[in-house]
Motif scaffolding. Structure first.
Motif, mmCIF file in Angstrom:
data_model
loop_
_atom_site.group_PDB
_atom_site.id
_atom_site.type_symbol
_atom_site.label_atom_id
_atom_site.label_comp_id
_atom_site.label_asym_id
_atom_site.label_seq_id
_atom_site.Cartn_x
_atom_site.Cartn_y
_atom_site.Cartn_z
ATOM 1 N N ALA A 1 0.833 -1.206 0.000
ATOM 2 C CA ALA A 1 0.000 0.000 0.000
ATOM 3 C C ALA A 1 0.865 1.253 0.000
ATOM 4 N N GLU A 2 1.944 1.224 0.745
ATOM 5 C CA GLU A 2 2.851 2.375 0.800
ATOM 6 C C GLU A 2 3.450 2.654 -0.575
ATOM 7 N N ALA A 3 3.768 1.599 -1.321
ATOM 8 C CA ALA A 3 4.317 1.770 -2.672
ATOM 9 C C ALA A 3 3.244 2.240 -3.657
ATOM 10 N N LEU A 4 2.014 1.798 -3.459
ATOM 11 C CA LEU A 4 0.929 2.162 -4.364
ATOM 12 C C LEU A 4 0.420 3.577 -4.124
ATOM 13 N N TYR A 5 0.288 3.958 -2.875
ATOM 14 C CA TYR A 5 -0.208 5.287 -2.512
ATOM 15 C C TYR A 5 0.958 6.087 -1.935
ATOM 16 N N LEU A 6 1.765 6.669 -2.812
ATOM 17 C CA LEU A 6 3.018 7.306 -2.395
ATOM 18 C C LEU A 6 2.817 8.405 -1.354
ATOM 19 N N LEU B 1 -9.086 -3.498 5.580
ATOM 20 C CA LEU B 1 -9.505 -2.302 4.878
ATOM 21 C C LEU B 1 -8.307 -1.369 4.766
ATOM 22 N N VAL B 2 -8.026 -0.877 3.567
ATOM 23 C CA VAL B 2 -6.941 0.088 3.354
ATOM 24 C C VAL B 2 -7.558 1.485 3.276
ATOM 25 N N VAL B 3 -7.057 2.413 4.088
ATOM 26 C CA VAL B 3 -7.526 3.797 4.073
ATOM 27 C C VAL B 3 -6.311 4.685 3.787
ATOM 28 N N PRO B 4 -6.104 5.023 2.501
ATOM 29 C CA PRO B 4 -4.909 5.792 2.135
ATOM 30 C C PRO B 4 -4.757 7.113 2.894
ATOM 31 N N THR C 1 -2.701 12.780 0.891
ATOM 32 C CA THR C 1 -3.317 13.668 -0.100
ATOM 33 C C THR C 1 -4.216 12.911 -1.076
ATOM 34 N N TYR C 2 -4.447 11.624 -0.830
ATOM 35 C CA TYR C 2 -5.258 10.784 -1.706
ATOM 36 C C TYR C 2 -6.680 11.336 -1.769
ATOM 37 N N GLN C 3 -7.223 11.521 -2.980
ATOM 38 C CA GLN C 3 -8.530 12.137 -3.160
ATOM 39 C C GLN C 3 -9.610 11.183 -3.670
ATOM 40 N N GLU C 4 -9.259 9.994 -4.059
ATOM 41 C CA GLU C 4 -10.225 9.044 -4.609
ATOM 42 C C GLU C 4 -10.944 8.287 -3.488
ATOM 43 N N VAL C 5 -11.889 7.468 -3.870
ATOM 44 C CA VAL C 5 -12.585 6.602 -2.918
ATOM 45 C C VAL C 5 -11.607 5.537 -2.435
ATOM 46 N N SER C 6 -11.634 5.229 -1.159
ATOM 47 C CA SER C 6 -10.767 4.179 -0.628
ATOM 48 C C SER C 6 -11.106 2.853 -1.290
ATOM 49 N N PRO C 7 -10.123 1.956 -1.412
ATOM 50 C CA PRO C 7 -10.328 0.725 -2.176
ATOM 51 C C PRO C 7 -11.333 -0.267 -1.594
ATOM 52 N N GLY C 8 -11.737 -0.126 -0.367
ATOM 53 C CA GLY C 8 -12.705 -1.061 0.207
ATOM 54 C C GLY C 8 -12.027 -2.216 0.916
#
Length: 83
Positions: free
Chosen positions: A37-42, A67-70, A46-53
């Protein structure tokens, strides 16, 4: 902030009574998922999209749901199921 994982709503509620070896496997896999997750959501804060669920992972001895919450830079383990 730094990526990490935790039990939600708490370790006793989620993992209480589960076999220690199984809980250790959940922890190992959660560590791997946090690194991914750390590599995917650098910059997760500041992530603005819907969390992946939520997703399920199988580990020796059972499975767990997480559950991942960026924006929190967190992976929350919400349910474990030993068998």
């Amino acid at each position: 902030m730094s990526w990490t994982w935790e039990y939600d709503p708490g370790e006793e509620n989620v993992a209480g009574g589960a076999p220690p070896a199984f809980v250790a496997e959940v922890g190992k896999r959660a560590d791997e998922l946090v690194r991914a997750a750390e590599a995917l959501y650098l910059d997760g804060t500041t992530y603005q999209e819907v969390s992946p669920g939520s997703s399920d992972q199988f580990v020796p001895g059972g499975m767990f749901r997480y559950l991942v919450v960026p924006r929190h830079e967190r992976l929350y383990v919400v349910q474990i199921t030993p068998w």
